[in-house]
Design a protein around this motif. Structure first.
Motif, PDB file in Angstrom:
ATOM      1  N   VAL A 206       0.865  -1.177   0.000  1.00 33.44           N
ATOM      2  CA  VAL A 206       0.000   0.000   0.000  1.00 33.44           C
ATOM      3  C   VAL A 206       0.901   1.226   0.000  1.00 33.44           C
ATOM      4  CG1 VAL A 206      -1.806   1.267   1.215  1.00 33.44           C
ATOM      5  CG2 VAL A 206      -1.777  -1.243   1.292  1.00 33.44           C
ATOM      6  N   GLY A 207       0.539   2.224  -0.796  1.00 33.27           N
ATOM      7  CA  GLY A 207       1.349   3.425  -0.854  1.00 33.27           C
ATOM      8  C   GLY A 207       0.513   4.687  -0.839  1.00 33.27           C
ATOM      9  N   GLU A 208       1.113   5.760  -0.336  1.00 29.21           N
ATOM     10  CA  GLU A 208       0.513   7.089  -0.375  1.00 29.21           C
ATOM     11  C   GLU A 208       1.571   8.072  -0.832  1.00 29.21           C
ATOM     12  OE1 GLU A 208      -1.629   9.929   2.872  1.00 29.21           O
ATOM     13  OE2 GLU A 208       0.534   9.650   2.983  1.00 29.21           O
ATOM     14  N   THR A 209       1.207   8.895  -1.808  1.00 32.09           N
ATOM     15  CA  THR A 209       2.105   9.934  -2.300  1.00 32.09           C
ATOM     16  C   THR A 209       1.368  11.261  -2.262  1.00 32.09           C
ATOM     17  OG1 THR A 209       3.150   8.352  -3.813  1.00 32.09           O
ATOM     18  CG2 THR A 209       3.543  10.692  -4.211  1.00 32.09           C
ATOM     19  N   HIS A 216       4.583   7.562   1.833  1.00 32.32           N
ATOM     20  CA  HIS A 216       4.472   6.480   2.807  1.00 32.32           C
ATOM     21  C   HIS A 216       4.191   5.176   2.075  1.00 32.32           C
ATOM     22  CE1 HIS A 216       4.304   8.920   6.563  1.00 32.32           C
ATOM     23  NE2 HIS A 216       3.879   9.849   5.722  1.00 32.32           N
ATOM     24  N   ALA A 217       4.629   4.070   2.681  1.00 31.58           N
ATOM     25  CA  ALA A 217       4.381   2.750   2.092  1.00 31.58           C
ATOM     26  C   ALA A 217       4.271   1.723   3.203  1.00 31.58           C
ATOM     27  CB  ALA A 217       5.499   2.368   1.121  1.00 31.58           C
ATOM     28  N   TRP A 218       3.456   0.693   2.946  1.00 35.42           N
ATOM     29  CA  TRP A 218       3.257  -0.399   3.881  1.00 35.42           C
ATOM     30  C   TRP A 218       3.367  -1.729   3.139  1.00 35.42           C
ATOM     31  CZ3 TRP A 218       0.486   4.031   3.486  1.00 35.42           C
ATOM     32  CH2 TRP A 218       0.422   4.865   4.609  1.00 35.42           C
ATOM     33  N   ALA A 219       3.890  -2.734   3.802  1.00 36.73           N
ATOM     34  CA  ALA A 219       4.023  -4.067   3.211  1.00 36.73           C
ATOM     35  C   ALA A 219       3.941  -5.085   4.327  1.00 36.73           C
ATOM     36  CB  ALA A 219       5.338  -4.202   2.450  1.00 36.73           C
ATOM     37  N   GLY A 220       3.728  -6.340   3.946  1.00 34.42           N
ATOM     38  CA  GLY A 220       3.661  -7.392   4.943  1.00 34.42           C
ATOM     39  C   GLY A 220       3.768  -8.764   4.334  1.00 34.42           C
ATOM     40  N   PRO A 221       4.087  -9.761   5.153  1.00 26.94           N
ATOM     41  CA  PRO A 221       4.205 -11.132   4.652  1.00 26.94           C
ATOM     42  C   PRO A 221       2.866 -11.746   4.264  1.00 26.94           C
ATOM     43  CG  PRO A 221       4.415 -11.085   7.032  1.00 26.94           C
ATOM     44  CD  PRO A 221       4.392  -9.663   6.583  1.00 26.94           C
ATOM     45  N   ILE A 229       6.999   0.637   5.817  1.00 23.09           N
ATOM     46  CA  ILE A 229       8.361   0.438   5.350  1.00 23.09           C
ATOM     47  C   ILE A 229       8.868   1.776   4.791  1.00 23.09           C
ATOM     48  CG2 ILE A 229       7.997  -1.992   4.799  1.00 23.09           C
ATOM     49  CD1 ILE A 229       7.767  -1.156   1.832  1.00 23.09           C
ATOM     50  N   ASP A 230      10.160   1.837   4.521  1.00 24.25           N
ATOM     51  CA  ASP A 230      10.701   3.030   3.865  1.00 24.25           C
ATOM     52  C   ASP A 230      10.101   3.129   2.469  1.00 24.25           C
ATOM     53  OD1 ASP A 230      12.286   3.638   6.041  1.00 24.25           O
ATOM     54  OD2 ASP A 230      14.026   2.539   5.264  1.00 24.25           O
ATOM     55  N   ALA A 231       9.566   4.299   2.133  1.00 19.99           N
ATOM     56  CA  ALA A 231       8.998   4.478   0.805  1.00 19.99           C
ATOM     57  C   ALA A 231      10.087   4.283  -0.235  1.00 19.99           C
ATOM     58  CB  ALA A 231       8.371   5.860   0.683  1.00 19.99           C
ATOM     59  N   PRO A 232       9.871   3.401  -1.218  1.00 16.98           N
ATOM     60  CA  PRO A 232      10.953   3.021  -2.133  1.00 16.98           C
ATOM     61  C   PRO A 232      11.296   4.053  -3.196  1.00 16.98           C
ATOM     62  CG  PRO A 232       8.938   1.885  -2.721  1.00 16.98           C
ATOM     63  CD  PRO A 232       8.656   2.606  -1.442  1.00 16.98           C
ATOM     64  N   CYS A 233      10.453   5.070  -3.401  1.00 19.66           N
ATOM     65  CA  CYS A 233      10.721   6.098  -4.408  1.00 19.66           C
ATOM     66  C   CYS A 233      11.134   7.397  -3.707  1.00 19.66           C
ATOM     67  CB  CYS A 233       9.489   6.341  -5.274  1.00 19.66           C
ATOM     68  SG  CYS A 233       8.921   4.861  -6.173  1.00 19.66           S
ATOM     69  N   GLY A 234      11.702   8.308  -4.455  1.00 22.98           N
ATOM     70  CA  GLY A 234      12.133   9.573  -3.885  1.00 22.98           C
ATOM     71  C   GLY A 234      10.948  10.399  -3.399  1.00 22.98           C
ATOM     72  N   GLU A 235      11.249  11.441  -2.638  1.00 20.95           N
ATOM     73  CA  GLU A 235      10.208  12.245  -2.004  1.00 20.95           C
ATOM     74  C   GLU A 235       9.254  12.864  -3.013  1.00 20.95           C
ATOM     75  OE1 GLU A 235      10.140  16.348   0.549  1.00 20.95           O
ATOM     76  OE2 GLU A 235      11.403  14.720   1.299  1.00 20.95           O
ATOM     77  N   LEU A 236       9.758  13.245  -4.191  1.00 17.78           N
ATOM     78  CA  LEU A 236       8.920  13.902  -5.180  1.00 17.78           C
ATOM     79  C   LEU A 236       8.455  12.952  -6.277  1.00 17.78           C
ATOM     80  CD1 LEU A 236      10.818  17.294  -5.560  1.00 17.78           C
ATOM     81  CD2 LEU A 236       8.850  16.745  -4.109  1.00 17.78           C
ATOM     82  N   ALA A 237       8.649  11.654  -6.095  1.00 18.87           N
ATOM     83  CA  ALA A 237       8.237  10.666  -7.092  1.00 18.87           C
ATOM     84  C   ALA A 237       6.919  10.024  -6.690  1.00 18.87           C
ATOM     85  CB  ALA A 237       9.306   9.591  -7.256  1.00 18.87           C
TER      86      ALA A 237
END
Length: 373
Positions: A206-209, A216-221, A229-237
């Motif tokens: 799940v992500g929010e930009t 923000h990003a969320w993940a789980g098993p 989790i750490d958002a995988p894209c840059g701040e302005l992406a």
């Protein structure tokens, strides 16, 4: 990943030129439930399919109130259509995209339709509709699996915006928050985008930009244990997620929009929440509007540039890229989704001005043909 109704923020809309909405005013009301006549002037805005043969299209047509939503249903891959009972929606007054998701069990077909400001649900396959009552000022992404329907809700209080994730079982409208997914940022409703990627059991990514604010990003098993989790894209992406399997969880990062072009980077995770670049750089042609995974090595990017609907695809895990759709005089690609490795659908264009078209592929995305509605 099954592509799930991306809600593009207004800031991105300005960059992408998106303004999906409804048709013109001044005609009769839509046909009744079960009618085989498609409303005159119908323009598709969203689509959702549960199999290569069965799908629904939400769109707008002229009516006595200006422009009214209708939902079409096909059981034969788009060869013929019936019209469901109207869901009671009108185009977004702010030009936001519309959403439609469907899920089906052995006994129940559930649909959720939204113009972002108003959202309705049907638990009888489109025979009747009722409002979705959630603490939300705007609905972002919607996602559906056989286990339920998921909805990203955005709530504003001054310059503070809160994003939460909600779930209802696929057999009824009984919404509850999904634990672990919540974020507060300083931005506006007009500049936030949410994204949900699922496996058959529920959300996995799940992500929010938000424009000008950290993502923000969320993940789980599994779908019941999501953590930030750490958002995988840059701040302005912007970030678009896709779940292929446990070893191939993708994110498409897009930034620096320009005149019909936008930088894109594909990254992959083995499930540990860390995403690393993979393959070669995707084509920068087109401003990114959608993303879908078809399997471990096949992904698709929806985009728009010069009033064209564009699809870039890789069939070898990002090593090479092909532009498999360039639909002139349409607009941004939305609802890019694959029902199996061969069959996929998308909507390209602006429903508000009548340029939108539903496209379908039967060869895994190598070629696309318009569906006759």
């Amino acid at each position: 990943m099954r592509r799930l109704r991306y809600s593009i923020p207004t800031a991105a809309l300005l960059a992408l030129g998106l303004a999906l909405g409804g048709g013109a005013a001044g005609a009769a009301d839509p046909p009744h439930h079960g009618a085989t006549t498609v409303p005159d002037g119908f323009s598709p805005a969203a689509t959702s399919w549960v199999s290569p043969q069965q799908g629904w299209v939400l769109g707008y047509a002229p009516c006595a109130e200006g422009s009214c939503a209708s939902v079409l249903h096909t059981m034969n891959g788009g060869s013929s259509w019936s019209t469901m009972r109207p869901p009671g929606l009108h185009p977004s007054e702010f030009g936001n995209v519309s959403h439609l998701v469907a899920t089906q069990s052995r006994w129940v077909t559930t649909l959720v339709a939204s113009n972002t400001e108003e959202t309705v649900i049907s638990t009888d396959g489109g025979g009747s509709w009722r409002p979705v009552d959630l603490p939300a000022d705007a609905v972002g992404d919607l996602a559906a699996t056989s286990e339920g329907i998921y909805l990203a809700a955005h709530t504003a209080a001054g310059d503070q915006l809160t994003t939460t994730l909600w779930r209802t079982p696929g057999t009824r409208s009984s919404w509850e928050p999904v634990p672990g997914v919540s974020a507060e940022v300083q931005t506006s409703l007009s500049s936030v985008m949410s994204d949900i990627a699922v496996d058959p059991g529920g959300p996995r990514l799940v992500g929010e930009t938000g424009y000008g604010t950290p993502a923000h990003a969320w993940a789980g098993p599994d779908a019941t244990d999501l953590e930030e989790i750490d958002a995988p894209c840059g701040e302005l992406a912007t970030q678009f997620f896709g779940f292929a399997d446990e070893a191939h969880q993708y994110v498409l990062c897009s930034e620096n929009p320009g005149r019909g072009r936008m930088a894109k980077e594909l990254r992959v995770s083995g499930g540990d929440g860390t995403f690393d670049p993979v393959g070669t750089t995707p084509p920068d042609q087109g401003l990114t509007s959608d993303f879908a995974t078809v399997g471990a090595g096949v992904v698709a990017i929806g985009a728009t540039g010069g009033d064209a609907g564009i699809v870039h695809m890789t069939f070898d895990r990002g090593q090479t890229w092909e532009t498999t759709l360039f639909a002139e005089d349409t607009g941004p690609v939305q609802d890019l989704a694959f029902q199996d490795p061969d069959h996929g659908v998308l909507v390209a264009g602006y429903a508000s001005v009548g340029t939108s078209v539903v496209f379908r592929t039967e060869d895994g995305g190598h070629t696309w043909e318009p569906l006759d509605l």
